[in-house]
Design an enzyme around this catalytic site. Structure first.
Site: not given
Lengths: 494, 485
Positions: A183, A78, A159
């Site tokens: 997330s 990420k 997210s």
């Protein structure tokens, strides 16, 4: 033979060990998949050269008899983790061109364990969002489609939407995510993968771009429970550079996957059965309870009385911390700078107005407000007190149960453009995940079924602090029972 | 000591409270491993954390905690076993993170006491409200470029102790005595070098005035004063300004002011309306700091003898007057110097030499006792030479001057210059006779009753012996000779 991109981490590890294929072959297969599925926009930065070089190095190590826990396994990171020498953006315009001269502890650990890193995945800007729509680098497409309307573009959740889409679409064997209020778990549910938010303090936050420091936690996003166990083992552990990281031993999480849950007590919180919960979610939840009972567990109705305040509490505390954490993005030392008309304050304002997207600005404003003189007691302090009550709810519950089972999210993946008008509606996506985050507990999302429209739905298992082993064990039982083998329609071709 | 300002409408009392920022003596910064040396090239002592790079986290420096606790104990203060670091949020170019990590509601050290001595011989106790740890900011350099400001982050993140007093001081003298005493304690403890020129010790002074027996009036804060002399000037100016404003019917606004050394005046920096809302909240990157009893007791047992204890000892053991003892113990090295010289010698004589001759010489040359050209051993030898009659105290003064210049030991100077005292009666008598022969008129006058002339004769004989005649012997012999007939 299963295509290389369809392998699990565990199976790929066996294949590499047996010499069925090399890390370079495995990595190249994934790089091709990434290239062909670029329309998913799952990556902000692809790093094929880095990946190939790492794969070659891994193959050499393997020939020399050095085999780490993640040896040769291609994963994605990420873009909230700082990666040495590689563009790191947190999906924000304000970090334009930022190449950190350091590597986050967790990604460094995965690399040290032999992992090959394919690139940096897309996400909501500064991890603020549940749709991946707030990314400066554009939204990510969920590889799953509705049966009735495959043309409608669905969000992957957020997210960690890029990581979830990449794992689901077979662009990587696994990915690193971060979870502040859901997330990792919510996008895992939306994309039909396994996502684990470990106990707060299990994984180091050093080198992780902070959103809300008291909540942020890195974790694995994989296609199986075993893979999460494997990857968590390689990521976690005490780090003297993070004062909030816990000095607890790292067990062999895979060993916990015995499938044996006889007599285990599963709590089912009545407060989560709120009105308006869609029937498909209720049905799946009940199915999950039946599966666990069938395996010998006992289900117990429990109460988490302060659940209704969790979302409000979270949306005070997380923005408060964020408003302070994001003050450093001022255009002075790195990233975007918009020169103002000669005054320092003007430069700050121009830079931050241009560099932060709307959702980030909203949260910085909310956070600044709730910490302001005259409002601090009514908002921030009150929220801290409620947080303590929420922690107590869980402590109370865990006196009688071993894990808690809930849905991960109130809905399946929604369409891009839906839920966009009212930020409050968007925030409701986190309603089942946020209490766990506030309490710092481990939470695991397991794909457990499909909606009538053919979209994946996840169940969440919540455990005691640092008891990821039980959480993963129960997850393994659910996984076996659910037998979730469906692939998304936009996954890389096999 | 009550110190009033006599205004046109009556008396005013000054009320002073001090916030002292003392840089913690530590090789590394409060939350990063970067070095803290003073005067290095800009931006050469900066960790990624200090520059607020994304994802960087604070890790507390145990040495700084130890120093804060040590200081708390030295200030007779309550040590809080549970304290919390908080973020103080504001935007400025030399504050990279946009917040300073400080302590707000729960500081590491609570209430304490500092005793101060005043020139009239009285003592007072000043109450400490709290001591907390915080990061220093970087430095903005506005004079390097016509339109740009440069930032030096070497100082960013260096540990400071902010020591806050109660508004217990009522004159600039008390404030000065408080700062000197605090500085002395910090230096004894080794927790701050107290160097005001280098900014290791800076004061924010809160000043107000009030009528006798009245409650507090509005105060003004004068920021960042870096010398005791400036602090005295600033307090005097500010207090008189308040009196002038009140007596002309005006109002004092609560504001932050700056002291300008060039004019000796203070001027407004920012008013209350412009006060920052710092949005303090507990730093989520740092768990609350908890100290156990063993940690605190270990520090307590390792504390050195502090100025107050040393002063009592000097009074009791050496029989020194309180004032002299106070001066000798102000600086640990001075006290050690004194004790080295005083060992086996008359304590008062030694105190006299140290406080008059040595302090005077050091002051003239702008030196510290640590680089005194005259070592404690040499001063002791000099005093011994007087004691055993080798030289007179008069000659000793010139030997002392030579020691200052050359750093040589006193006996070597005495020998080389032939300054040994003349105690041989015959030699002295010869000199007396020669003087008497040359001045029969004076002898006659003396014998006629003008005995005051003895002094003049002593002077003449001393001159004739280059000052080396033993004064006691000379005086006795001279009297004998002059009264003989």
């Amino acid at each position: 033979m299963t295509a290389l991109v369809d392998l699990t981490l565990a199976d790929a590890r066996i294949g590499l060990n047996r010499g069925d294929f090399t890390s370079v072959e495995l990595t190249e297969a994934h790089l091709r998949a990434i290239e062909r599925r670029r329309f998913l926009n799952a990556f902000i930065t692809e790093t094929p050269e880095v990946a190939i070089a790492q794969a070659h190095a891994s193959d050499r190590r393997r020939r020399a008899g050095q085999v780490g826990a993640m040896e040769g396994l291609p994963i994605a990171i990420k873009d909230i983790f700082c990666t040495e020498g590689l563009l790191t953006t947190a999906a924000s315009h304000i970090l334009d061109g930022f190449r950190p001269p350091y590597e986050a502890t967790v990604s460094a650990r995965l690399r040290a364990a032999g992992a090959v890193t394919l690139g940096k995945t897309n996400m909501d800007e500064f991890a603020m969002g549940s749709s991946n729509m707030t990314s400066y680098y554009g939204s990510v497409l969920n590889p799953w489609q509705r049966h009735s309307a495959p043309e409608i573009k669905l969000v992957p959740g957020g997210s960690s939407g890029g990581s979830a889409a990449a794992v689901a679409a077979r662009l990587c064997l696994a990915a690193m995510g971060t979870d502040t209020g859901g997330s990792i778990r919510q996008p895992s549910s939306y994309c039909g993968i396994v996502g684990l938010k470990p106990t707060y303090g299990r994984c180091s936050r050093w080198g992780l771009i902070a959103f809300a420091s008291s909540l942020d936690q890195a974790g694995p996003m994989t296609r199986t429970i075993r893979d999460s166990a494997l990857m968590l083992g390689a990521m976690s552990g005490y780090d003297s550079k993070d004062s909030t990281s816990a000095q607890v031993p790292v067990p062999d999480f895979e060993e916990a996957l015995t499938g044996e849950i006889h007599g285990l007590k599963v709590g089912v919180p009545c407060e989560y059965r709120s009105e308006g919960l869609s029937p498909e979610i209720v049905a799946l939840w009940d199915q999950g309870i039946r599966w666990l009972k069938a395996a010998g567990a006992e289900s117990i109705e429990i109460s988490l009385p302060h659940t209704q305040y969790a979302l409000a509490t979270y949306y005070i505390l997380a923005p408060a911390e964020a408003s302070s954490n994001l003050a450093r993005y001022d255009g002075v030392r790195y990233g975007l700078r918009k020169a103002g008309n000669s005054s320092l304050n003007d430069m700050y304002m121009q830079t931050r107005a241009a560099g932060f997207g709307q959702e980030v600005q909203r949260r910085v404003l909310i956070g600044t407000y709730v910490l302001s003189a005259g409002y601090y007691d009514a908002y921030y302090l009150k929220a801290q007190k409620v947080r303590t009550l929420i922690i107590r709810d869980f402590q109370q519950a865990f006196k009688t149960v071993d894990v808690i089972l809930t849905p991960t999210a109130p809905t399946p993946a929604f369409a891009m453009g839906e839920q966009m008008d009212d930020p409050i509606i968007m925030y409701l996506n986190d309603i089942f995940t946020v209490p766990t985050s506030l309490a710092g507990l481990p939470g695991l999302s397991v794909p457990a079924g499909l909606s009538p429209e053919g979209l994946p739905l996840g169940l969440q298992i919540i455990g005691r602090p640092f008891d990821e082993q039980t959480v993963l064990k129960v997850g393994g039982v659910l996984e076996t029972a659910a037998c979730f083998t469906q692939r998304p329609s936009l996954a890389a071709a096999t | 000591m009550v110190h009033w300002i006599e205004g046109q409408t009556g008396l005013w009392e000054i009320v002073i409270g001090l916030e002292i920022h003392a840089q913690v003596t530590s090789r590394a910064k409060l939350f990063s491993g970067a070095a803290t040396s003073f005067g290095r090239a800009p931006n050469t002592q900066v960790a990624l954390f200090d520059a607020a790079f994304p994802g960087m986290l604070p890790v507390i420096n145990a040495k700084c905690i130890e120093q804060a606790v040590r200081t708390g104990l030295g200030l007779n203060a309550h040590i809080n076993k549970y304290s919390v670091f908080a973020r103080k949020n504001y935007f400025y170019a030399d504050l990279p993170a946009g917040y300073q990590i400080s302590q707000h509601e729960l500081p590491i050290v609570g209430p304490g006491l500092v005793a101060i001595d005043l020139s009239d011989g009285t003592s007072r106790t000043i109450r400490i409200e709290r001591l907390h740890l915080e990061q220093d900011a970087g430095k903005s350099l506005h004079d390097r470029h016509p339109t740009l400001s440069f930032i030096d982050l070497n100082r960013a993140g260096v540990a400071l102790m902010e020591i806050v007093s109660q508004p217990d001081m009522h004159s600039s003298e008390e404030a000065a005595a408080y700062v000197r005493k605090l500085r002395s304690i910090l230096r004894y403890l080794g927790s701050c070098d107290g160097n005001m020129q280098e900014g290791s010790l800076r004061c924010d002074v809160n000043v107000s005035v009030r009528r006798p027996d009245e409650g507090f009036r509005t105060r003004c804060e004068i920021k960042n004063i870096n010398s005791v002399r400036f602090m005295i000037q600033a307090i005097e100016y500010e207090a008189h300004r308040h009196v002038r404003v009140y007596e002309s019917g005006g109002r004092i606004e609560q504001e932050t002011r700056l002291f300008e050394a060039s004019s000796g005046k203070t001027r407004a920096m920012r008013s209350k309306e412009m006060v920052h809302d710092y949005r303090y909240f507990p730093d989520p990157d740092l768990p609350p700091l908890t100290l156990d009893d063993a940690f605190i007791e270990d520090i307590r047992t390792s504390l050195p003898e502090l100025p107050d204890q040393k002063k009592s000892r000097f009074i009791n053991i050496y029989g020194l007057p309180a004032y002299a003892a106070g001066i000798l113990v102000e600086d640990r090295e001075t006290a050690e110097y004194y004790e080295t010289v005083a060992k086996g010698r008359d304590p008062k004589t030694v105190a006299n030499w140290v406080m008059t001759s040595l302090f005077g010489a050091l002051h003239r040359s702008g030196r510290e006792i640590s680089d005194s050209p005259i070592s404690a051993d040499h001063l002791g030898q000099l005093i011994d030479l007087i004691g055993d009659g080798t030289i007179s105290s008069h000659i000793a003064k010139s030997v002392f001057e030579s020691m200052l210049e050359t750093g040589q030991e006193p006996l070597a100077i005495v020998t080389a210059k032939g300054l040994k005292q003349v105690t041989d009666s015959k030699v002295i008598e010869q000199a007396i006779d020669a003087v008497m022969r040359r001045h029969p008129d004076k002898v006659a006058l003396y014998r006629g009753g003008q005995v005051k002339l003895l002094g003049w004769f002593i002077g003449q004989v001393m001159k004739a012996t280059d000052g080396k005649a033993n004064p006691t012997k000379l005086s006795t012999l001279l009297k004998e000779r002059l009264t003989e007939s």
